[in-house]
Design an enzyme around this catalytic site. Structure first.
Site, mmCIF file in Angstrom:
data_model
loop_
_atom_site.group_PDB
_atom_site.id
_atom_site.type_symbol
_atom_site.label_atom_id
_atom_site.label_comp_id
_atom_site.label_asym_id
_atom_site.label_seq_id
_atom_site.Cartn_x
_atom_site.Cartn_y
_atom_site.Cartn_z
ATOM 1 N N ASP A 157 0.827 -1.206 0.000
ATOM 2 C CA ASP A 157 0.000 0.000 0.000
ATOM 3 C C ASP A 157 0.866 1.263 0.000
ATOM 4 O OD1 ASP A 157 -2.348 1.399 -0.041
ATOM 5 O OD2 ASP A 157 -2.748 1.213 2.111
ATOM 6 N N GLY A 158 0.309 2.326 -0.559
ATOM 7 C CA GLY A 158 0.994 3.626 -0.510
ATOM 8 C C GLY A 158 1.603 4.080 -1.828
ATOM 9 N N ASN A 159 1.291 3.368 -2.910
ATOM 10 C CA ASN A 159 1.854 3.756 -4.213
ATOM 11 C C ASN A 159 1.392 5.157 -4.625
ATOM 12 O OD1 ASN A 159 2.890 1.216 -4.307
ATOM 13 N ND2 ASN A 159 1.470 0.430 -5.852
ATOM 14 N N ARG A 204 0.317 7.643 -2.715
ATOM 15 C CA ARG A 204 0.914 8.682 -1.877
ATOM 16 C C ARG A 204 2.385 8.900 -2.229
ATOM 17 N NH1 ARG A 204 -1.409 6.067 3.449
ATOM 18 N NH2 ARG A 204 -2.079 4.529 1.898
ATOM 19 N N GLU A 242 -12.435 -4.569 -4.260
ATOM 20 C CA GLU A 242 -12.933 -3.199 -4.052
ATOM 21 C C GLU A 242 -12.205 -2.190 -4.947
ATOM 22 O OE1 GLU A 242 -12.203 -5.326 -1.434
ATOM 23 O OE2 GLU A 242 -14.339 -5.722 -1.161
ATOM 24 N N ASN A 243 -11.034 -2.563 -5.462
ATOM 25 C CA ASN A 243 -10.257 -1.604 -6.261
ATOM 26 C C ASN A 243 -10.897 -1.270 -7.614
ATOM 27 O OD1 ASN A 243 -7.036 -2.839 -5.062
ATOM 28 N ND2 ASN A 243 -8.189 -1.063 -4.360
ATOM 29 N N ARG A 245 2.128 -4.757 6.191
ATOM 30 C CA ARG A 245 1.385 -3.734 5.443
ATOM 31 C C ARG A 245 2.202 -2.447 5.457
ATOM 32 N NH1 ARG A 245 -4.916 -2.480 4.538
ATOM 33 N NH2 ARG A 245 -4.574 -0.733 3.122
ATOM 34 N N ARG A 287 -5.266 -1.949 8.806
ATOM 35 C CA ARG A 287 -6.460 -2.747 8.493
ATOM 36 C C ARG A 287 -6.096 -3.830 7.489
ATOM 37 N NH1 ARG A 287 -7.983 2.597 6.772
ATOM 38 N NH2 ARG A 287 -7.328 2.933 4.623
ATOM 39 N N SER A 294 -8.200 -4.760 4.918
ATOM 40 C CA SER A 294 -8.764 -4.457 3.595
ATOM 41 C C SER A 294 -9.137 -5.725 2.824
ATOM 42 C CB SER A 294 -7.783 -3.594 2.779
ATOM 43 O OG SER A 294 -7.506 -2.387 3.458
HETATM 44 C C1 IPE Z 1 -5.403 -2.741 -0.305
HETATM 45 O O1 IPE Z 1 -5.062 -1.409 -0.454
HETATM 46 C C2 IPE Z 1 -5.411 -3.423 -1.637
HETATM 47 C C3 IPE Z 1 -4.118 -3.629 -2.264
HETATM 48 C C4 IPE Z 1 -2.955 -3.313 -1.753
HETATM 49 C C5 IPE Z 1 -4.148 -4.266 -3.538
HETATM 50 P P1 IPE Z 1 -6.184 -0.266 -0.617
HETATM 51 O O2 IPE Z 1 -5.459 1.010 -0.726
HETATM 52 O O3 IPE Z 1 -7.102 -0.621 -1.704
HETATM 53 O O4 IPE Z 1 -6.964 -0.396 0.758
HETATM 54 P P2 IPE Z 1 -7.831 0.681 1.559
HETATM 55 O O5 IPE Z 1 -8.766 1.303 0.578
HETATM 56 O O6 IPE Z 1 -6.869 1.686 2.125
HETATM 57 O O7 IPE Z 1 -8.500 -0.111 2.634
HETATM 58 C C1 IPE Z 2 -1.609 0.157 -3.379
HETATM 59 O O1 IPE Z 2 -1.324 1.523 -3.429
HETATM 60 C C2 IPE Z 2 -1.766 -0.435 -4.756
HETATM 61 C C3 IPE Z 2 -3.134 -0.868 -5.093
HETATM 62 C C4 IPE Z 2 -4.164 -0.809 -4.313
HETATM 63 C C5 IPE Z 2 -3.333 -1.368 -6.428
HETATM 64 P P1 IPE Z 2 -2.498 2.591 -3.453
HETATM 65 O O2 IPE Z 2 -2.858 2.870 -4.861
HETATM 66 O O3 IPE Z 2 -3.611 2.144 -2.585
HETATM 67 O O4 IPE Z 2 -1.774 3.856 -2.822
HETATM 68 P P2 IPE Z 2 -2.408 4.880 -1.799
HETATM 69 O O5 IPE Z 2 -2.908 4.097 -0.634
HETATM 70 O O6 IPE Z 2 -3.513 5.591 -2.520
HETATM 71 O O7 IPE Z 2 -1.278 5.785 -1.432
HETATM 72 MG MG MG Z 3 -4.053 2.401 -0.633
#
Ligand code: IPE
Ligand code: IPE
Ligand code: MG
Length: 249
Positions: free
Chosen positions: A29-31, A33, A76-77, A197, A203, A205
């Site tokens: 997570d966090g790509n 940001r 959910e993505n 995480r 969480r 997720s």
């Molecule tokens: C969880 O990250 C899903 C993946 C890393 C693929 P999200 O960014 O989608 O999760 P939430 O929305 O913060 O719960």
């Molecule tokens: C996780 O990074 C990658 C996927 C869910 C595909 P995010 O795209 O959720 O990055 P943030 O949480 O918005 O920074």
């Molecule tokens: Mg995210």
């Protein structure tokens, strides 16, 4: 010019090789940001995140961790802007095509979990090709959760079990926890010992809801594209400092 040597190529001396996790799961997570912090489009964070995952996979191999599971796209993505979803689907396909020969060389067995039938057909083709080509590899088990949701997985398992009961192949009294395990997408994989995480979110997720029942959880504020071997080292130090009680004293 010679290639830059990879830092921490071997298992760091302060880790006990007898007490490494058998299976590490990561919520990458966090790509978004990471990209935002550099005034780049969000998708550049996803692009950079691929390099992080490639090195973590190699690191697990180098350090003797036999299984890695990564959360790449949740059920959910799909709710994200269409351009981002399309970018991710194309990225997955492109990376798979490009990395297949290296995965063969590095003895990686790749497997995808999730509701794969709703992915774009050209991505499904690459997925099934990579799973078939690498199925006999034994160097490391690499599982990628794509269009994965823990609730969807459990619902899918319930339906398969119910269908077997209906057909007279299984009795209700015979259903136990192993029956559930055997109907999940992760069939045959041990449960993760360690869940990492990135980006500070505390969480699950909807990730591996059944399988994470007794995983040790490690959350780091580091954003996924910055998660390197030294960060992974810290996660393993933390893991090895825990006392896993499994409900006992
Ligand atoms: C969880 O990250 C899903 C993946 C890393 C693929 P999200 O960014 O989608 O999760 P939430 O929305 O913060 O719960
Ligand atoms: C996780 O990074 C990658 C996927 C869910 C595909 P995010 O795209 O959720 O990055 P943030 O949480 O918005 O920074
Ligand atoms: Mg995210």
């Amino acid at each position: 010019m010679s290639a830059k040597p990879i830092a921490l190529q071997h298992l760091p001396a302060d880790l006990d090789k007898e007490r490494l996790p058998d299976h590490v799961a990561v919520i990458m997570d966090g790509n978004g940001r990471w990209a935002k912090g550099r005034s780049l489009p969000r998708v550049m964070g996803h692009q950079k995140g691929v390099d992080t995952l490639k090195d973590l996979l190699r690191c697990c191999r180098d350090w003797g961790i036999p299984a890695l599971t990564a959360y790449a796209f949740s059920t959910e993505n799909w709710g994200r802007p269409i351009e981002e979803v399309q970018f991710l689907m194309t990225l997955f396909e492109r990376v798979l095509r490009k990395e297949l020969s290296d995965m063969m060389k590095e003895d990686v067995c790749i497997r995808f979990i999730g509701n794969l039938s709703s992915l774009p057909p050209s991505l499904q083709e690459e997925i099934f090709r990579s799973m078939k080509d690498t199925e006999k590899n034994t160097g490391i088990q690499f599982t990628v959760a794509t269009n994965y949701g823990g609730r969807e997985e459990i619902t899918h398992a319930c339906k398969s079990i119910a269908a077997k009961v209906q057909q007279g192949l299984l009795k209700v009294e015979e259903i136990n926890e192993l029956t559930i395990d055997d109907h999940l997408y992760t069939k045959g994989l041990p449960s993760p010992d360690l869940l990492i995480r990135t980006s500070g979110e505390m969480r699950l997720s909807n990730f591996l809801l059944w399988q994470l029942a007794y995983a040790e959880i490690y959350v780091t504020p580091t954003l996924w594209p910055d998660f390197d071997r030294s960060q992974f080292h810290q996660a393993l130090i933390s893991y090895q400092s825990r006392e896993r009680r499994f409900g006992k004293l």
